[in-house]
Motif scaffolding. Structure first.
Motif, PDB file in Angstrom:
ATOM      1  N   TYR A 115      24.451   8.804 -53.632  1.00 29.55           N
ATOM      2  CA  TYR A 115      23.473   7.803 -53.192  1.00 29.55           C
ATOM      3  C   TYR A 115      24.235   6.529 -52.863  1.00 29.55           C
ATOM      4  O   TYR A 115      24.328   6.131 -51.731  1.00 29.55           O
ATOM      5  CB  TYR A 115      22.426   7.603 -54.282  1.00 29.55           C
ATOM      6  CG  TYR A 115      21.390   6.562 -53.982  1.00 29.55           C
ATOM      7  CD1 TYR A 115      20.698   6.568 -52.765  1.00 29.55           C
ATOM      8  CD2 TYR A 115      21.109   5.563 -54.885  1.00 29.55           C
ATOM      9  CE1 TYR A 115      19.752   5.622 -52.496  1.00 29.55           C
ATOM     10  CE2 TYR A 115      20.153   4.616 -54.619  1.00 29.55           C
ATOM     11  CZ  TYR A 115      19.482   4.631 -53.420  1.00 29.55           C
ATOM     12  OH  TYR A 115      18.535   3.683 -53.151  1.00 29.55           O
ATOM     13  N   THR A 116      24.804   5.861 -53.824  1.00 25.40           N
ATOM     14  CA  THR A 116      25.744   4.765 -53.624  1.00 25.40           C
ATOM     15  C   THR A 116      26.500   4.582 -54.929  1.00 25.40           C
ATOM     16  O   THR A 116      26.013   4.930 -55.987  1.00 25.40           O
ATOM     17  CB  THR A 116      25.091   3.416 -53.273  1.00 25.40           C
ATOM     18  OG1 THR A 116      24.179   3.077 -54.299  1.00 25.40           O
ATOM     19  CG2 THR A 116      24.428   3.441 -51.938  1.00 25.40           C
TER      20      THR A 116
ATOM     21  N   LEU B 178      36.500  16.771 -51.705  1.00 20.17           N
ATOM     22  CA  LEU B 178      35.837  15.536 -52.084  1.00 20.17           C
ATOM     23  C   LEU B 178      36.498  14.392 -51.335  1.00 20.17           C
ATOM     24  O   LEU B 178      37.724  14.270 -51.338  1.00 20.17           O
ATOM     25  CB  LEU B 178      35.943  15.302 -53.594  1.00 20.17           C
ATOM     26  CG  LEU B 178      35.323  14.025 -54.130  1.00 20.17           C
ATOM     27  CD1 LEU B 178      33.806  14.082 -53.971  1.00 20.17           C
ATOM     28  CD2 LEU B 178      35.676  13.836 -55.587  1.00 20.17           C
ATOM     29  N   ASP B 179      35.691  13.580 -50.661  1.00 23.13           N
ATOM     30  CA  ASP B 179      36.219  12.440 -49.933  1.00 23.13           C
ATOM     31  C   ASP B 179      35.239  11.290 -50.057  1.00 23.13           C
ATOM     32  O   ASP B 179      34.057  11.495 -50.345  1.00 23.13           O
ATOM     33  CB  ASP B 179      36.437  12.789 -48.461  1.00 23.13           C
ATOM     34  CG  ASP B 179      37.353  11.796 -47.752  1.00 23.13           C
ATOM     35  OD1 ASP B 179      37.900  10.892 -48.421  1.00 23.13           O
ATOM     36  OD2 ASP B 179      37.518  11.916 -46.530  1.00 23.13           O
ATOM     37  N   GLY B 180      35.716  10.104 -49.857  1.00 23.14           N
ATOM     38  CA  GLY B 180      34.863   8.936 -49.962  1.00 23.14           C
ATOM     39  C   GLY B 180      35.193   7.923 -48.896  1.00 23.14           C
ATOM     40  O   GLY B 180      36.271   7.954 -48.295  1.00 23.14           O
ATOM     41  N   THR B 181      34.242   7.044 -48.646  1.00 20.89           N
ATOM     42  CA  THR B 181      34.464   5.972 -47.689  1.00 20.89           C
ATOM     43  C   THR B 181      33.711   4.736 -48.138  1.00 20.89           C
ATOM     44  O   THR B 181      32.675   4.834 -48.805  1.00 20.89           O
ATOM     45  CB  THR B 181      34.042   6.377 -46.265  1.00 20.89           C
ATOM     46  OG1 THR B 181      34.451   5.353 -45.355  1.00 20.89           O
ATOM     47  CG2 THR B 181      32.554   6.576 -46.161  1.00 20.89           C
ATOM     48  N   LEU B 182      34.223   3.606 -47.784  1.00 18.76           N
ATOM     49  CA  LEU B 182      33.566   2.342 -48.082  1.00 18.76           C
ATOM     50  C   LEU B 182      32.817   1.899 -46.830  1.00 18.76           C
ATOM     51  O   LEU B 182      33.412   1.732 -45.773  1.00 18.76           O
ATOM     52  CB  LEU B 182      34.587   1.269 -48.477  1.00 18.76           C
ATOM     53  CG  LEU B 182      33.967  -0.060 -48.866  1.00 18.76           C
ATOM     54  CD1 LEU B 182      33.448   0.006 -50.297  1.00 18.76           C
ATOM     55  CD2 LEU B 182      34.947  -1.200 -48.705  1.00 18.76           C
TER      56      LEU B 182
ATOM     57  N   LEU C 223      30.549   8.937 -51.664  1.00 22.99           N
ATOM     58  CA  LEU C 223      31.385  10.101 -51.913  1.00 22.99           C
ATOM     59  C   LEU C 223      30.703  11.318 -51.322  1.00 22.99           C
ATOM     60  O   LEU C 223      29.480  11.474 -51.455  1.00 22.99           O
ATOM     61  CB  LEU C 223      31.596  10.295 -53.408  1.00 22.99           C
ATOM     62  CG  LEU C 223      32.266   9.133 -54.133  1.00 22.99           C
ATOM     63  CD1 LEU C 223      32.263   9.369 -55.628  1.00 22.99           C
ATOM     64  CD2 LEU C 223      33.674   8.940 -53.624  1.00 22.99           C
ATOM     65  N   ALA C 224      31.463  12.187 -50.682  1.00 28.63           N
ATOM     66  CA  ALA C 224      30.908  13.384 -50.061  1.00 28.63           C
ATOM     67  C   ALA C 224      31.676  14.612 -50.530  1.00 28.63           C
ATOM     68  O   ALA C 224      32.898  14.572 -50.689  1.00 28.63           O
ATOM     69  CB  ALA C 224      30.967  13.281 -48.549  1.00 28.63           C
TER      70      ALA C 224
END
Length: 165
Positions: A160-161, A115-119, A146-147
């Protein structure tokens, strides 16, 4: 005698955008738009669904300005914005939910997910919407994505967001 022609001339400059998209992607978005039009019982639209799909994908893929994409097809920027929001809603409705994606991985015998995320930075929004899209960690406005991937890095699910916290 008055005319409605601008002083500089009546001709607009039109430019092309190269979209590296597969026919499958274009057909998918065009079909979603057609089905939505049928569901709503829309009698007519300014442009066919395929052209609408190309405009929306150009905005999403290359962050083209709404006004630029609208001008070449004689529609307003607000119409292009409405089309983009409509397609995002249609695509997000097709996306798998997180719990279903995890169950699918478990059925296939997967034991590791990443699990990873980015802004993704955006412009500052106005009024009450401004604060919920501000990230204190990054000190910037944006949307958090988030992916979820498998151990080989294959994308399984993407949010989605979400508002940054």
């Amino acid at each position: 005698m008055t005319t409605n022609q601008p002083a500089e001339g009546a001709h607009d400059a039109v430019y092309r955008v190269r979209l590296p998209l597969s026919k499958r992607t274009l057909d998918l978005v065009g079909d979603l738009i057609c089905r939505e039009r049928d569901r709503l019982g829309t009698r007519w639209r300014k442009l066919p669904a395929g052209t609408q799909a190309v405009i929306v994908l150009a905005v999403l893929r290359h962050d083209q300005r709404l006004r630029d994409m609208a001008g070449g097809k004689a529609v307003s920027a607000s119409t292009v914005r409405r089309w983009v929001m409509e397609v995002l809603r249609l695509l997000s409705a097709r996306a798998p939910r997180l719990d279903r994606a995890l169950k699918k991985i478990a059925r296939k015998g997967g034991v590791v997910v990443l699990l990873d995320g980015t802004l993704v930075r955006t412009r500052r929004r106005t009024r009450a919407d401004s604060r919920k899209n501000y990230s204190g960690k990054h000190k910037a406005h944006g949307l958090l994505f988030l992916a979820l991937t498998d151990e080989k890095g294959k994308l399984i699910w993407i949010s989605y967001t979400a508002s940054p916290t």
